[in-house]
Design an enzyme around this catalytic site. Structure first.
Site, short mmCIF file in Angstrom:
data_model
loop_
_atom_site.label_atom_id
_atom_site.label_comp_id
_atom_site.label_asym_id
_atom_site.label_seq_id
_atom_site.Cartn_x
_atom_site.Cartn_y
_atom_site.Cartn_z
N TYR A 1 1.13 -1.32 -0.24
CA TYR A 1 0.00 -0.01 0.03
C TYR A 1 0.96 1.25 -0.11
O TYR A 1 1.98 1.11 0.13
CB TYR A 1 -0.86 0.03 1.13
CG TYR A 1 -0.22 0.36 2.54
CD1 TYR A 1 0.36 -0.46 3.19
CD2 TYR A 1 -0.62 1.65 3.13
CE1 TYR A 1 0.98 -0.31 4.46
CE2 TYR A 1 -0.17 1.74 4.19
CZ TYR A 1 0.75 1.11 5.10
OH TYR A 1 1.49 1.13 6.17
N ARG B 1 8.38 4.03 -4.59
CA ARG B 1 8.41 3.06 -3.43
C ARG B 1 7.39 1.79 -3.70
O ARG B 1 7.65 0.78 -3.53
CB ARG B 1 8.00 3.87 -2.04
CG ARG B 1 8.31 2.79 -0.97
CD ARG B 1 8.18 3.44 0.23
NE ARG B 1 6.92 4.05 0.81
CZ ARG B 1 6.55 4.74 1.59
NH1 ARG B 1 7.37 5.19 2.72
NH2 ARG B 1 5.23 5.22 1.84
N ARG C 1 -7.78 -20.56 -1.47
CA ARG C 1 -6.75 -20.51 -0.38
C ARG C 1 -5.59 -21.40 -0.42
O ARG C 1 -6.04 -22.63 -0.03
CB ARG C 1 -7.17 -20.40 0.95
CG ARG C 1 -6.46 -20.12 2.22
CD ARG C 1 -7.13 -20.06 3.51
NE ARG C 1 -6.06 -19.46 4.36
CZ ARG C 1 -5.16 -20.53 4.92
NH1 ARG C 1 -5.12 -21.91 4.59
NH2 ARG C 1 -4.08 -19.92 5.89
N LYS D 1 6.45 -2.03 2.18
CA LYS D 1 5.12 -1.54 2.56
C LYS D 1 4.13 -2.39 2.45
O LYS D 1 3.20 -2.11 1.55
CB LYS D 1 5.18 -0.02 1.94
CG LYS D 1 4.12 0.85 2.83
CD LYS D 1 4.17 2.36 2.47
CE LYS D 1 3.18 3.12 2.96
NZ LYS D 1 3.25 3.11 4.80
N GLU E 1 11.74 2.15 14.55
CA GLU E 1 10.96 3.47 14.05
C GLU E 1 9.80 3.58 14.94
O GLU E 1 9.34 2.58 15.89
CB GLU E 1 10.56 3.31 12.43
CG GLU E 1 9.92 2.06 12.28
CD GLU E 1 9.75 1.76 10.89
OE1 GLU E 1 9.67 2.76 9.87
OE2 GLU E 1 9.63 0.55 10.41
N1 PMP Z 1 7.61 3.96 8.92
C1 PMP Z 1 6.29 3.15 9.11
C2 PMP Z 1 6.40 1.64 9.97
C3 PMP Z 1 5.18 3.62 8.58
O1 PMP Z 1 4.02 2.84 8.64
C4 PMP Z 1 5.24 4.94 7.83
C5 PMP Z 1 3.81 5.31 7.31
N2 PMP Z 1 3.41 4.71 6.23
C6 PMP Z 1 6.45 5.52 7.70
C7 PMP Z 1 7.67 5.05 8.47
C8 PMP Z 1 6.41 7.00 7.19
O2 PMP Z 1 6.43 6.83 5.85
P1 PMP Z 1 6.06 8.05 5.01
O3 PMP Z 1 6.85 9.22 5.30
O4 PMP Z 1 6.36 7.42 3.49
O5 PMP Z 1 4.64 8.30 5.27
#
Ligand code: PMP
Length: 285
Positions: free
Chosen positions: A33, A52, A100, A147, A179
């Site tokens: 996503y 990305r 599945r 992502k 993070e």
């Molecule tokens: N780290 C994580 C785990 C996230 O989910 C996000 C937001 N989706 C970010 C960092 C920040 O990414 P962005 O600046 O591209 O929104």
């Protein structure tokens, strides 16, 4: 009011939008996503998000079912149809529909879903008060640079933060902060250096992170991309997070330790200003 959403080539009222129960996004979290923010009715850094997205798809051996130009058109159309001034556009591409089985057949047709969310981004109350953060173990999988839609643990992390009466959580691995649950994490040292973890499989390469670090360097600020501990964070001058929908948002408390005077710090406030200013300037689409 019902939104108009996009599903596999169609614009529909949200109540009418349907995806199969056999979609691998639903059964296996087999999908990726992006969330692109919208300011003044226009997209912020669409190009960064599409790069990305392409990478996430490639890493999972998924084919991109849409040309980027067409995807841009869908984003624009949703902004128009929903009269979106400020907020985000969520885009999800899952591998598609199959009976599945862990092993998936070749040639699946990916499912593409987009919808808008109206949000107050530029004037959010948390930007003024700052966030209070707890630290939790990082129990996610090892490829956080992709992502994917498997957001159960980040969701649990936000619930842990809520139960603790704070705003969010930073995650820890081997003693170091990776993070935030849905954002990149930063501290500012007492001599003004901005510290954030280096890129790798351990964190998502934030599109906002990329822009903010560039702006910081252009403003002659010193940036150090390296791991930091919660103890270093608690002893730091200030802290902040970045993401597409929070831009730069100050952090004022970490694991019960108040940073400075408990108010958003000058570096975070300045970077937020610069980010919003630059985003507004570059709204090309
Ligand atoms: N780290 C994580 C785990 C996230 O989910 C996000 C937001 N989706 C970010 C960092 C920040 O990414 P962005 O600046 O591209 O929104």
């Amino acid at each position: 009011m019902s939104r108009i959403v996009y599903v596999n080539g169609e614009y529909l009222p949200e109540e009418e939008a349907k995806v199969s129960i056999f979609d691998r996004g639903f059964l296996f979290a087999d999908g990726v996503y992006e969330v692109t923010s919208v300011l003044d009715g226009r997209l912020v850094d669409f190009e960064g998000h599409t790069h990305r997205l392409e990478r996430s798809l490639r890493e999972l051996d998924m084919t991109n079912p849409m040309h980027m130009g067409d995807l841009l058109e869908v984003h624009r159309e949703l902004i128009k149809r929903n009269d979106l001034q400020e907020g985000g556009i969520y885009l999800q591409i899952s591998r598609g529909v199959a009976d599945r089985d862990f092993v998936y057949p070749a040639g699946l047709k990916p499912t593409v879903v987009l919808f808008t969310t109206a949000m107050n981004l530029s004037d959010s109350p948390k930007a003024k008060t700052g966030l209070r953060i707890i630290a939790i173990d990082d129990l996610r999988w090892g490829r956080r640079d992709i992502k994917t839609v498997q957001l159960l643990y980040p969701s649990m992390g936000k619930m842990m933060a809520k139960a603790a009466g704070v705003d969010d959580a930073w995650m820890l691995e081997d003693g170091f902060v990776t993070e935030g649950t849905s954002n990149n994490a930063y501290i500012v040292t007492h001599d003004g250096r901005i510290v954030t973890r280096q890129l790798g499989h351990e964190i998502l390469s934030g599109i906002t992170r990329n822009a903010v670090l560039r702006f910081a360097r252009e403003a002659q600020m010193v940036v150090e991309e390296r791991p930091f501990t919660v103890d270093e964070a608690r002893g730091s001058a200030e802290a902040f997070v970045t993401s597409a929908t929070t831009f730069v948002t100050p952090v004022v408390e970490i694991e019960g330790t108040v940073l400075g005077d408990g108010k958003p710090g000058p570096v975070a406030r300045r970077l937020r200003e610069i980010y919003i200013e630059e985003a507004r300037k570059s709204l090309a689409v």
